[in-house]
Write an enzyme that holds these catalytic residues in place. Structure first.
Site, mmCIF file in Angstrom:
data_model
loop_
_atom_site.group_PDB
_atom_site.id
_atom_site.type_symbol
_atom_site.label_atom_id
_atom_site.label_comp_id
_atom_site.label_asym_id
_atom_site.label_seq_id
_atom_site.Cartn_x
_atom_site.Cartn_y
_atom_site.Cartn_z
ATOM 1 N N ASP A 11 11.644 1.513 -0.593
ATOM 2 C CA ASP A 11 11.169 0.211 -0.127
ATOM 3 C C ASP A 11 12.092 -0.229 0.999
ATOM 4 O O ASP A 11 13.310 -0.350 0.800
ATOM 5 C CB ASP A 11 11.209 -0.823 -1.255
ATOM 6 C CG ASP A 11 10.189 -0.534 -2.347
ATOM 7 O OD1 ASP A 11 9.218 0.198 -2.072
ATOM 8 O OD2 ASP A 11 10.363 -1.043 -3.466
ATOM 9 N N ASP A 130 -1.248 -2.070 -6.827
ATOM 10 C CA ASP A 130 -0.279 -2.735 -7.700
ATOM 11 C C ASP A 130 -1.070 -3.308 -8.867
ATOM 12 O O ASP A 130 -1.780 -4.309 -8.726
ATOM 13 C CB ASP A 130 0.466 -3.838 -6.940
ATOM 14 C CG ASP A 130 1.354 -3.275 -5.843
ATOM 15 O OD1 ASP A 130 1.840 -2.137 -5.998
ATOM 16 O OD2 ASP A 130 1.553 -3.954 -4.817
#
Length: 252
Positions: A11, A130
């Site tokens: 990330d 997600d």
């Protein structure tokens, strides 16, 4: 037999690799180019960069990171985060990405999946999901904006729709398992795989090598994503692969 893959996920926020737990409490991990080179040499099968920057300056930094990284990698690089248009995809591929990962923009405009697949080929298009389990409604729903906003789109409906639109791969993160290191959401992932024919990368919960053995033994997903346990040097890609091989599973 298709060999399973182990994929480190980085990330990236404003040019730095960060990691949180259940999408919160981000801490600095290091330089993305250095980490990518480390994982490339450590036996990773692919890499995923997710750009979670909030600013245009942050997104511009990401292009520099991709360019610097891609020229030194010998494995595929998937890049996601902040992609809104075909032009964005073109820019990422031109800077060295092999695949792009679409999430919020695809939920907002599903036709972007078809347009991107038609233009670049479905092998380039990964749809990131997600997934959040809502206990009140007793169903999994897709979230957007880095897991902050829950939609009314059910995960099991969405995965079938994106496959029909031309997605070549799914990256499924079980939000309740993310960063917890307690194991993957096996039942959820197995259900998704029963609904689609495209490869699935499982994300969220990989806390040790045995969790990956369980993942590959109990589901037909193609790859397992790892972040916390690798970034914190609790184990290595090769150590995970060795345990997987000992479990009788073919791994690259």
């Amino acid at each position: 037999m298709i060999k399973k893959r182990i994929i480190p996920c980085l990330d990236v926020k404003d040019g730095r690799v960060v990691k949180g737990i259940q999408f919160k409490g981000l801490r600095d991990i290091g330089n993305p180019v250095d980490l990518a080179i480390y994982y490339n040499e450590a036996g990773a099968d692919e890499l995923v960069f997710l750009d979670i920057s909030k600013t245009e300056e942050g997104h511009s930094l990401m292009l520099e990171v991709i360019e610097q990284t891609a020229s030194r990698l010998f494995i595929p690089l998937t890049v996601g985060g902040g992609i809104q248009s075909l032009d964005d995809i073109t820019q990422l591929l031109n800077h060295g990405a092999d695949k792009v990962s679409l999430n919020s923009s695809a939920l907002k405009n599903p036709q972007l999946i078809k347009q991107a697949s038609d233009k670049f080929g479905r092998q380039c298009i990964c749809i990131a999901i997600d997934s959040y389990y809502d206990p009140e409604r007793k169903a999994h729903y897709c979230c957007t904006h880095g897991g902050k906003k829950m939609t009314n789109i059910k995960v099991y409906d969405w995965v079938q729709q994106v496959e029909q639109l031309g997605a070549g791969e799914l990256l499924v993160t079980s939000m309740g398992h993310d960063g917890m290191k307690q194991g993957f959401d096996i039942e959820h992932l197995a259900k998704i795989k029963s609904l689609v024919n495209i490869p699935i990368i499982a994300s969220g919960g990989g806390g040790n090598a045995q969790h990956f053995v369980e993942l590959f033994n109990q589901t037909d997903v193609s790859a397992g994503l790892a972040a916390s346990i690798l970034h914190d040097r609790e184990t290595t890609v090769q150590s995970i692969k060795e345990v997987i091989r000992q479990g009788g599973i073919a791994v690259r």
